[in-house]
Design a protein around this motif. Structure first.
Motif, PDB file in Angstrom:
ATOM      1  N   ARG A   5     -55.202-148.824 -28.822  1.00  0.00           N
ATOM      2  CA  ARG A   5     -54.289-149.629 -28.024  1.00  0.00           C
ATOM      3  C   ARG A   5     -52.993-148.863 -27.791  1.00  0.00           C
ATOM      4  O   ARG A   5     -52.408-148.325 -28.708  1.00  0.00           O
ATOM      5  CB  ARG A   5     -53.986-150.951 -28.733  1.00  0.00           C
ATOM      6  N   CYS A   6     -52.560-148.839 -26.532  1.00  0.00           N
ATOM      7  CA  CYS A   6     -51.311-148.153 -26.206  1.00  0.00           C
ATOM      8  C   CYS A   6     -50.142-149.069 -26.584  1.00  0.00           C
ATOM      9  O   CYS A   6     -50.334-150.237 -26.866  1.00  0.00           O
ATOM     10  CB  CYS A   6     -51.270-147.804 -24.713  1.00  0.00           C
ATOM     11  N   PRO A   7     -48.921-148.531 -26.593  1.00  0.00           N
ATOM     12  CA  PRO A   7     -47.764-149.365 -26.975  1.00  0.00           C
ATOM     13  C   PRO A   7     -47.591-150.598 -26.095  1.00  0.00           C
ATOM     14  O   PRO A   7     -46.964-151.568 -26.498  1.00  0.00           O
ATOM     15  CB  PRO A   7     -46.579-148.402 -26.823  1.00  0.00           C
ATOM     16  N   ASN A   8     -48.138-150.568 -24.890  1.00  0.00           N
ATOM     17  CA  ASN A   8     -48.035-151.746 -24.014  1.00  0.00           C
ATOM     18  C   ASN A   8     -49.190-152.720 -24.205  1.00  0.00           C
ATOM     19  O   ASN A   8     -49.304-153.710 -23.497  1.00  0.00           O
ATOM     20  CB  ASN A   8     -47.968-151.315 -22.553  1.00  0.00           C
ATOM     21  N   GLY A   9     -50.087-152.419 -25.125  1.00  0.00           N
ATOM     22  CA  GLY A   9     -51.138-153.369 -25.444  1.00  0.00           C
ATOM     23  C   GLY A   9     -52.450-153.161 -24.713  1.00  0.00           C
ATOM     24  O   GLY A   9     -53.378-153.942 -24.873  1.00  0.00           O
ATOM     25  N   HIS A  10     -52.546-152.114 -23.886  1.00  0.00           N
ATOM     26  CA  HIS A  10     -53.821-151.842 -23.213  1.00  0.00           C
ATOM     27  C   HIS A  10     -54.797-151.213 -24.181  1.00  0.00           C
ATOM     28  O   HIS A  10     -54.431-150.358 -24.966  1.00  0.00           O
ATOM     29  CB  HIS A  10     -53.615-150.888 -22.031  1.00  0.00           C
ATOM     30  N   MET A  11     -56.056-151.625 -24.104  1.00  0.00           N
ATOM     31  CA  MET A  11     -57.075-151.005 -24.929  1.00  0.00           C
ATOM     32  C   MET A  11     -57.906-150.051 -24.092  1.00  0.00           C
ATOM     33  O   MET A  11     -58.301-150.364 -22.984  1.00  0.00           O
ATOM     34  CB  MET A  11     -57.956-152.077 -25.559  1.00  0.00           C
ATOM     35  N   LEU A  20     -53.974-140.384 -23.191  1.00  0.00           N
ATOM     36  CA  LEU A  20     -53.206-141.056 -22.150  1.00  0.00           C
ATOM     37  C   LEU A  20     -53.826-142.395 -21.792  1.00  0.00           C
ATOM     38  O   LEU A  20     -55.005-142.480 -21.439  1.00  0.00           O
ATOM     39  CB  LEU A  20     -53.155-140.192 -20.885  1.00  0.00           C
ATOM     40  N   CYS A  21     -53.025-143.448 -21.870  1.00  0.00           N
ATOM     41  CA  CYS A  21     -53.508-144.758 -21.474  1.00  0.00           C
ATOM     42  C   CYS A  21     -53.796-144.747 -19.973  1.00  0.00           C
ATOM     43  O   CYS A  21     -52.938-144.401 -19.170  1.00  0.00           O
ATOM     44  CB  CYS A  21     -52.468-145.825 -21.795  1.00  0.00           C
ATOM     45  N   PRO A  22     -55.029-145.120 -19.540  1.00  0.00           N
ATOM     46  CA  PRO A  22     -55.387-145.084 -18.121  1.00  0.00           C
ATOM     47  C   PRO A  22     -54.667-146.159 -17.306  1.00  0.00           C
ATOM     48  O   PRO A  22     -54.649-146.094 -16.071  1.00  0.00           O
ATOM     49  CB  PRO A  22     -56.900-145.323 -18.126  1.00  0.00           C
ATOM     50  N   TYR A  23     -54.094-147.145 -17.968  1.00  0.00           N
ATOM     51  CA  TYR A  23     -53.439-148.238 -17.241  1.00  0.00           C
ATOM     52  C   TYR A  23     -51.981-147.939 -16.968  1.00  0.00           C
ATOM     53  O   TYR A  23     -51.467-148.214 -15.897  1.00  0.00           O
ATOM     54  CB  TYR A  23     -53.549-149.539 -18.035  1.00  0.00           C
ATOM     55  N   CYS A  24     -51.302-147.375 -17.945  1.00  0.00           N
ATOM     56  CA  CYS A  24     -49.866-147.150 -17.760  1.00  0.00           C
ATOM     57  C   CYS A  24     -49.450-145.715 -18.046  1.00  0.00           C
ATOM     58  O   CYS A  24     -48.270-145.394 -17.983  1.00  0.00           O
ATOM     59  CB  CYS A  24     -49.051-148.126 -18.599  1.00  0.00           C
ATOM     60  N   SER A  25     -50.417-144.850 -18.363  1.00  0.00           N
ATOM     61  CA  SER A  25     -50.147-143.426 -18.565  1.00  0.00           C
ATOM     62  C   SER A  25     -49.206-143.120 -19.723  1.00  0.00           C
ATOM     63  O   SER A  25     -48.617-142.050 -19.777  1.00  0.00           O
ATOM     64  CB  SER A  25     -49.587-142.779 -17.296  1.00  0.00           C
TER      65      SER A  25
END
Ligand SMILES: [Zn+2]
Length: 173
Positions: A5-11, A20-25
């Motif tokens: 999970r990224c710091p913004n909560g995307h899994m 790299l989170c694909p939703y918010c990079s």
């Protein structure tokens, strides 16, 4: 299937997307990906509202500095100092637990504080009967610590070594 999970909560899957989170990079701490991946996924199932205090490292409290025992039964031992208050004593629930020196109070002999906003360390007297000494002076009110200061509790002496401060700080959100 291992999700991070990224710091913004995307899994997302680090196998697919790397750090790299694909939703918010936003990039996820490599330590969390390597060591805490499985744990992070498990935690998500049971308790996905808990956010780690400092950044995205799961299961690891980022160290901010150390105490190193230079005199006493624990000679050579090091103790991790975390952000905010670190209570020192012999008992199990202390953040910094000094075992083997009965002249150290069981609870709250002294407190070491790291203030992440000001990026400095303080030594505070505890509420136990034993005194804490800072460079051979008894501590009655908070004193700011600098590297290689000597702290004495009971028959034990410790050198203070900072990690965080002017030169380094963990990234927080
Ligand atoms: Zn994201």
């Amino acid at each position: 299937m291992s999700l991070t999970r990224c710091p913004n909560g995307h899994m997302f899957s680090t196998r697919k997307h790397g750090n790299l989170c694909p939703y918010c990079s936003i990039s996820v701490e490599p330590a969390a990906v390597k060591g805490g991946e499985r744990k992070a996924a498990q935690q998500l199932e049971t308790d996905d509202k808990t956010m780690p205090y400092l950044g995205e490292v799961k299961g690891i409290h980022p160290v901010t500095g150390w105490l190193v025992c230079i005199e006493g039964p624990q000679l050579g031992q090091d103790y991790r100092i975390m952000a905010e208050k670190n209570f020192i004593g012999r008992s199990e629930e202390m953040h910094i637990r000094i075992i083997g020196d009965n002249t150290v109070s069981r609870r709250n002999h002294a407190v070491i504080v790291y203030d992440p906003k000001k990026r400095n360390f303080y030594l505070l007297p505890g509420d136990a009967s034993g005194l804490a000494y800072h460079n051979n002076e008894a501590v009655y009110s908070p004193v700011e610590l600098t590297s290689y200061d000597v702290i004495q509790l009971g028959h034990s002496k410790f050198i203070f070594i900072p990690l965080c401060g002017a030169h380094f700080e963990w990234e927080s959100e």
